[in-house]
Each structure stands twice: as C-alpha cells, then as structure tokens.
Design a protein around this motif. Structure first.
Motif, PDB file in Angstrom:
ATOM      1  N   TYR A  80       0.858  -1.167   0.000  1.00  0.00           N
ATOM      2  CA  TYR A  80       0.000   0.000   0.000  1.00  0.00           C
ATOM      3  C   TYR A  80       0.904   1.229   0.000  1.00  0.00           C
ATOM      4  O   TYR A  80       2.092   1.141   0.310  1.00  0.00           O
ATOM      5  CB  TYR A  80      -0.902   0.025   1.231  1.00  0.00           C
TER       6      TYR A  80
ATOM      7  N   SER B  32      -1.321  -6.599  -4.523  1.00  0.00           N
ATOM      8  CA  SER B  32      -1.358  -7.687  -3.556  1.00  0.00           C
ATOM      9  C   SER B  32      -1.188  -9.010  -4.283  1.00  0.00           C
ATOM     10  O   SER B  32      -1.487  -9.114  -5.485  1.00  0.00           O
ATOM     11  CB  SER B  32      -2.666  -7.684  -2.762  1.00  0.00           C
TER      12      SER B  32
ATOM     13  N   TYR C  19       4.030   0.869   2.172  1.00  0.00           N
ATOM     14  CA  TYR C  19       3.909  -0.024   3.318  1.00  0.00           C
ATOM     15  C   TYR C  19       3.646  -1.452   2.859  1.00  0.00           C
ATOM     16  O   TYR C  19       2.789  -1.695   2.000  1.00  0.00           O
ATOM     17  CB  TYR C  19       2.761   0.411   4.222  1.00  0.00           C
ATOM     18  N   CYS C  20       4.327  -2.367   3.474  1.00  0.00           N
ATOM     19  CA  CYS C  20       4.053  -3.788   3.276  1.00  0.00           C
ATOM     20  C   CYS C  20       2.918  -4.194   4.218  1.00  0.00           C
ATOM     21  O   CYS C  20       2.822  -3.684   5.353  1.00  0.00           O
ATOM     22  CB  CYS C  20       5.316  -4.579   3.574  1.00  0.00           C
ATOM     23  N   ASN C  21       2.082  -5.115   3.769  1.00  0.00           N
ATOM     24  CA  ASN C  21       0.912  -5.526   4.555  1.00  0.00           C
ATOM     25  C   ASN C  21       0.706  -7.025   4.447  1.00  0.00           C
ATOM     26  O   ASN C  21       0.953  -7.636   3.400  1.00  0.00           O
ATOM     27  CB  ASN C  21      -0.333  -4.791   4.050  1.00  0.00           C
ATOM     28  N   THR C  22       0.237  -7.633   5.527  1.00  0.00           N
ATOM     29  CA  THR C  22      -0.227  -9.002   5.479  1.00  0.00           C
ATOM     30  C   THR C  22      -1.387  -9.166   6.448  1.00  0.00           C
ATOM     31  O   THR C  22      -1.595  -8.336   7.330  1.00  0.00           O
ATOM     32  CB  THR C  22       0.897 -10.002   5.804  1.00  0.00           C
ATOM     33  N   LYS C  23      -2.121 -10.235   6.247  1.00  0.00           N
ATOM     34  CA  LYS C  23      -3.242 -10.548   7.119  1.00  0.00           C
ATOM     35  C   LYS C  23      -3.025 -11.956   7.678  1.00  0.00           C
ATOM     36  O   LYS C  23      -2.805 -12.901   6.931  1.00  0.00           O
ATOM     37  CB  LYS C  23      -4.564 -10.484   6.348  1.00  0.00           C
TER      38      LYS C  23
ATOM     39  N   ASP D  32      -4.597  -7.397  10.716  1.00  0.00           N
ATOM     40  CA  ASP D  32      -3.743  -6.764   9.701  1.00  0.00           C
ATOM     41  C   ASP D  32      -2.413  -6.383  10.342  1.00  0.00           C
ATOM     42  O   ASP D  32      -2.368  -5.876  11.468  1.00  0.00           O
ATOM     43  CB  ASP D  32      -4.394  -5.481   9.170  1.00  0.00           C
ATOM     44  N   TYR D  33      -1.337  -6.592   9.597  1.00  0.00           N
ATOM     45  CA  TYR D  33      -0.015  -6.190  10.059  1.00  0.00           C
ATOM     46  C   TYR D  33       0.633  -5.307   8.999  1.00  0.00           C
ATOM     47  O   TYR D  33       0.437  -5.528   7.793  1.00  0.00           O
ATOM     48  CB  TYR D  33       0.870  -7.410  10.324  1.00  0.00           C
ATOM     49  N   TRP D  34       1.401  -4.336   9.494  1.00  0.00           N
ATOM     50  CA  TRP D  34       2.028  -3.363   8.609  1.00  0.00           C
ATOM     51  C   TRP D  34       3.512  -3.239   8.899  1.00  0.00           C
ATOM     52  O   TRP D  34       3.938  -3.334  10.049  1.00  0.00           O
ATOM     53  CB  TRP D  34       1.376  -1.981   8.795  1.00  0.00           C
TER      54      TRP D  34
END
Length: 118
Positions: free
Chosen positions: A37, A50, A97-101, A106-108
């Motif tokens: 993001y 993504s 920003y990198c993101n994962t679920k 949610d983690y950033w």
C-alpha cells in the motif's frame, strides 16, 4: 509476533525504476496474502498491489494507477514479497507499506519512502 521489514525505497528520476522488498516473519501459518500500500501526504492509504497464494497459484491484484508499470512477486521459501516499479512518475511519490493478514489481524511494516523527482 509478525514482523514485516521493508527495504529498497529512495529517490529516483521520472521514468526510472525501483524495487522494493519486504521480508515477513513470525507466523506459524505462513503468509497467504502479502501486499503493498502507499500513502502520499494529505491522501488516504491506497492499495498498490497484492499477491495471494493458493496451492501453487499466485493471484495478483493491482491498483488502477500502477497497472502495466508495477509488478508484484513473492519468494515463498523466503517469505518475501517484491514490488518492481518501472516508469515511475512524480505522482508515485509516497510512503510504501508492506501488509499481510494473519487470521483477523492486519499487520504493517514501518514504511519506506519513494520519491520520484528530477
């Protein structure tokens, strides 16, 4: 504890390229979805790209403004996601920003600055 560590941002001239990396760690369940993001000053955070893995297939999604210029990929052995950014424009300037679920959460990552300017 899930951690996302980004690298690869910087200053680039319009038309140039950059490659971002994000190393994920801390999940016993792996990382089904990884994404990028970005947030520019005064604007909302928006999806860049993504990638979701199901079996041996990766499903990718891109924001409209980056289609055809950016490519997301992943190395599952390293739990790392990459964002290859080509034909960069000044309007791509933002913190990425990198993101994962993982489950419902949610983690950033901490974010990496990308500046496109001559």
């Amino acid at each position: 504890q899930v951690q996302l560590v980004e690298s690869g941002g910087g200053l680039v001239q319009p038309g140039g390229s950059l490659r971002l990396s994000c190393a994920a760690s801390g999940s016993a369940f792996g990382f089904n979805v990884l994404g990028w993001y970005r947030q520019a000053p005064g604007k909302q955070r928006e999806l860049v790209a993504s990638i979701r893995t199901s079996g041996r297939t990766n499903y990718v999604d891109y924001g409209d403004s980056v289609k055809g210029r950016f490519t997301i990929s992943r190395d599952n052995a390293k739990n790392t996601v990459y964002l290859q950014m080509n034909s960069l424009k000044p309007e791509d300037t933002a913190v990425y920003y990198c993101n994962t679920k993982v489950g419902p959460y949610d983690y950033w990552g901490q974010g990496t600055q990308v500046t496109v300017s001559s």
